[in-house]
Structures are given as structure tokens and as C-alpha cells.
Design an enzyme around this catalytic site. Structure first.
Site, short mmCIF file in Angstrom:
data_model
loop_
_atom_site.label_atom_id
_atom_site.label_comp_id
_atom_site.label_asym_id
_atom_site.label_seq_id
_atom_site.Cartn_x
_atom_site.Cartn_y
_atom_site.Cartn_z
N VAL A 125 0.82 -1.15 0.05
CA VAL A 125 -0.18 0.04 0.00
C VAL A 125 1.04 1.16 -0.01
CG1 VAL A 125 -1.77 1.25 1.07
CG2 VAL A 125 -1.94 -1.21 1.39
N CYS A 126 1.93 1.08 0.41
CA CYS A 126 3.00 2.31 0.66
C CYS A 126 3.19 2.96 -0.28
CB CYS A 126 4.14 1.77 1.68
SG CYS A 126 3.59 1.45 3.20
N PRO A 127 3.80 2.58 -1.64
CA PRO A 127 4.04 3.16 -2.68
C PRO A 127 2.84 3.84 -3.44
CG PRO A 127 3.98 0.83 -3.09
CD PRO A 127 3.83 1.01 -1.71
N ILE A 130 2.53 7.32 -1.40
CA ILE A 130 3.46 8.16 -1.47
C ILE A 130 3.25 8.70 -3.09
CG2 ILE A 130 6.02 8.47 -1.75
CD1 ILE A 130 6.28 6.09 0.37
#
Length: 273
Positions: A125-127, A130
């Protein structure tokens, strides 16, 4: 009661007391064992629910081989981040436009700052978060707002992730700073660090142009955050700063606001009916 009567029947008062004294230890032992078993069952139910936080759609959100530690614990540090109080100070090394630079909270005095934590580089999920914030950074800059992302990874890992193409799960060129919190101090100060997992929850903090914390969003691991909602919140706080009026639920720029006094509020509510 009938059993007790049979045991004590036909005895003198003094003998009855002696029999009671002899019977009390096994009775107390039985009660303590029962209570202990109930406690274990309660702990098992709690651990089962806690583990569910880390499982989603048939698999682990952050598998053990990624986090390198057990995912069974959700222990958080006491946060120093308090709404309407100065945001906890931070400084550290960040990757900005592909270079290592020292960055600190006071660099953003005079601007609003969206400061958000994500669990780990090279994850799932993180990319998406960002990239979503980075691709819309001009919308934030147009309202005197900057965005900084932070994780417990090193600046070297950040740079490696930036140098990885997006089609391979990397970030590619990114337009917001990635701050390194390798010693976990910033994450702990903001109350988002999961001690036994070794990474953070998805915490987002809106800090105003005076360095005061205005809003906190804290997500568990499986769900990312909304750029649209973050923009809306910044715009709402900036409006109240400038005009002194308050923003109702779902407020967007151009919508009606409320004068915060008994007579003034009627102008808003009269328009609803």
C-alpha cells in the site's frame, strides 16, 4: 448446601469449625483454578482478535519474512503529539530530489505541513500513498502547504526504492521528501511506532504555519489514506484561521460556514430548512 449439611450434621460447634477450616483450602484452590482458566480463555480471544489486524484477504498484510518479527503485538508508545499543541520537534536525513539532505520541522515554519508515516519501503500500500501525494504536490503548494513522508527505513533504502521503477513496485522520481527515522525516535514521539513489529502504523499529522498540530489520522495497516480528504482538511483549517468561522461536516471551499455564536449559527441553519 445439602452436601455441606451432611458433612456438618451431628457435630458440636467446635468440631464444625474444625471441619470448615479443613475444607477451606481445597475450596479456595478450586476457585483460583476456575478464575485462571477464564483468564486464559479471555487472553486467547484477545490474541485472536489482535492477530486479525494483520491478516487481510487471505494473507498476511505484512508477512513475518518482511517485518522479521512477530506480528502478534500492537504495543504503541505514549504519543507526545497532541491536538492544538506544538507538534513534537523532529530532525533527520531525508532524500530530496535524489540527494541526502538534513531536514527539520522548523524548516516549514510559516507553512502548513502534511507529515505522514508509512510502515516500510518496498511494500504494498505504501508506494500507492507516496506516489498519490507526490503526483499532487502542486495542489498542496498552491495553498502554502508542504508534504513529508517518513518511515523507519534508512535514507539508503529510500534512495534504492526511488531508483526502482514504478512498474516493479518502486517509486520512481518522487517530488516529496522521504525522511529516515532509523532510530525510531520520531515515530515514538508521534505515537505510531509498533514496538514488536519494528515499523509504524499509517499516521498522518497536519501541522499549521505556527507549528501547532491541528489534525491526526491513524490507520491500521491494510488501508491507505485519501489525498482528497487531506487537501480538504488543510483548506478547512486555513479557512477557519483566516475567517474565524467554523466548517460543518463535509465542508469544501465555497461551501457555507457557521458563525460560532448562538445568534450567528441561525443564519446557517435557516438556509437548511
Amino acid at each position: 448446601m445439602e452436601t455441606w449439611s451432611k458433612l456438618l450434621d451431628g457435630t458440636t460447634p467446635s468440631r464444625r469449625w474444625r471441619k470448615l477450616v479443613l475444607l477451606l483450602p481445597p475450596l479456595l484452590l478450586f476457585l483460583l483454578q476456575t478464575e485462571a482458566l477464564q483468564g486464559l480463555e479471555s487472553d486467547d480471544r484477545f490474541r485472536t482478535r489482535e492477530n486479525e489486524c494483520h491478516f487481510y484477504a487471505g494473507g498476511q498484510v505484512y508477512p513475518g519474512e518482511v517485518s522479521r518479527v512477530s506480528v502478534a503485538d500492537h504495543s504503541l508508545h505514549l504519543s507526545k503529539a497532541k491536538i492544538s499543541k506544538p507538534a513534537p520537534y523532529w530532525e533527520g536525513t531525508a532524500v530530496i530530489n535524489g540527494e541526502f539532505k538534513e531536514l527539520k520541522l522548523t524548516d516549514y515554519r510559516g507553512k502548513y505541513l502534511v507529515f505522514f508515516f508509512y510502515p516500510l519501503d518496498f511494500t504494498f500500500v505504501c508506494p500507492t500513498e507516496i506516489i498519490a501525494f507526490g503526483d499532487r504536490i502542486e495542489e498542496f503548494k498552491s495553498i502554502n502547504t508542504e508534504v513529508v513522508a517518513c518511515s523507519v527505513d534508512s535514507q539508503f533504502t529510500h534512495l534504492a526504492w526511488i531508483n526502482t521503477p514504478r512498474r516493479q513496485g518502486g517509486l520512481g522520481p518522487i517530488r516529496i521528501p522521504l525522511l529516515s527515522d532509523l532510530n525510531h525516535q520520531i515515530s515514538k514521539d508521534y505515537g505510531v511506532y509498533l514496538e514488536d513489529s519494528g515499523h509504524t502504523l499509517r499516521g498522518l499529522f497536519i501541522i499549521d504555519d505556527k507549528g501547532v498540530l491541528r489534525q491526526i489520522t491513524l490507520n491500521d495497516l491494510p488501508v491507505g489514506r485519501s489525498v482528497d480528504e487531506t487537501l480538504r482538511l488543510v483548506q478547512a483549517f486555513q479557512y477557519t484561521d483566516k475567517h474565524g468561522e467554523v466548517c460543518p461536516a463535509g465542508w469544501k471551499p465555497g461551501s457555507e460556514t457557521i458563525i460560532p455564536d448562538p445568534a450567528g449559527k441561525l443564519k446557517y441553519f435557516d438556509k437548511l430548512n
